[in-house]
Design a protein around this motif. Structure first.
Motif, short mmCIF file in Angstrom:
data_model
loop_
_atom_site.label_atom_id
_atom_site.label_comp_id
_atom_site.label_asym_id
_atom_site.label_seq_id
_atom_site.Cartn_x
_atom_site.Cartn_y
_atom_site.Cartn_z
N UNK A 186 14.78 -1.74 -9.94
CA UNK A 186 14.16 -0.07 -10.33
C UNK A 186 12.79 -0.39 -10.49
N UNK A 187 12.22 -1.92 -8.79
CA UNK A 187 10.76 -2.14 -9.06
C UNK A 187 10.28 -0.99 -8.65
N UNK A 188 9.21 -0.50 -8.97
CA UNK A 188 8.35 0.05 -8.50
C UNK A 188 8.15 0.28 -7.23
N UNK A 189 8.93 2.07 -6.82
CA UNK A 189 7.67 1.99 -5.03
C UNK A 189 7.22 3.41 -4.48
N UNK A 190 6.16 3.22 -5.90
CA UNK A 190 5.62 4.31 -5.71
C UNK A 190 4.43 3.88 -4.49
N UNK A 191 3.77 2.75 -3.93
CA UNK A 191 3.34 3.19 -2.64
C UNK A 191 4.33 3.08 -1.76
N UNK A 198 7.22 4.91 -1.29
CA UNK A 198 7.01 6.14 -1.64
C UNK A 198 6.02 7.03 -0.82
N UNK A 199 4.98 7.06 -1.10
CA UNK A 199 3.59 7.18 -0.48
C UNK A 199 3.54 6.84 1.13
N UNK A 200 4.09 5.62 1.11
CA UNK A 200 3.93 5.61 2.86
C UNK A 200 5.20 5.99 3.50
N UNK A 201 6.13 6.63 2.89
CA UNK A 201 7.35 7.30 3.94
C UNK A 201 7.56 8.74 3.24
N UNK A 202 7.39 9.34 3.26
CA UNK A 202 6.78 10.36 2.14
C UNK A 202 8.87 11.38 2.82
N UNK A 203 8.94 11.20 4.06
CA UNK A 203 10.47 11.74 4.57
C UNK A 203 11.21 11.53 4.10
#
Length: 149
Positions: free
Chosen positions: A17-22, A24-29
């Motif tokens: 359940x960790x926050x993966x925002x960074x 997700x931004x680094x691997x948008x595909x």
């Protein structure tokens, strides 16, 4: 990034359940499957949780015939080129280490397998009974070999 340059779909599975925002931004595909597994039995070990996480991600993996599970702290340089040369149902990178088990069982940081073999290879893990992920994988491969797979 690997996600941007790979010709293969990348599914990131994360079960804390960790926050993966960074990320997700680094691997948008990439496709992300992120959740908290409140039903996992911690006494069965991390491999048990990983097996449950992959099973949970199976709907996102339906278009994938093969799965490559890479321990989170590893990066495989040139993975696409390696996968282009592989024609096998199961591929395991194993490293002898001070924590290797007896009977030829080694640590396995990278495992590639036909998606239909998930439960045969990673099911039944239970470290509290001396059956960690590496042993389940080792025994699963032996069983498949005896069955002619």
């Amino acid at each position: 990034s690997y996600a941007a340059s790979s010709k293969r779909p990348l599914v990131v599975v994360e079960n804390s359940g960790a926050h993966l925002g960074e990320l997700r931004r680094a691997a948008p595909s990439a496709h992300f499957v992120s959740f908290t597994d409140d039903e996992v039995d911690a006494s069965k070990g991390k491999g048990h949780a990983e097996h449950r996480a992959i099973r949970r991600a199976l709907p996102a993996l339906q278009r994938c015939r093969r799965i490559v599970k890479i321990t989170g702290r590893y990066f495989v340089e040139g993975l696409d080129a390696v996968l282009d040369t592989v024609d096998a149902d199961i591929v395991v990178q194993s490293t002898p280490s001070p924590w290797s088990l007896g009977d030829g069982v080694l640590r396995s940081e990278v495992i590639g397998f036909d998606a239909s073999l998930l439960d045969a290879l990673l099911g039944g893990q239970d470290e509290s009974r001396g059956r960690p992920a590496e042993r389940a994988l080792f025994e699963g491969v032996q069983k498949l070999e005896r069955a002619g797979r």
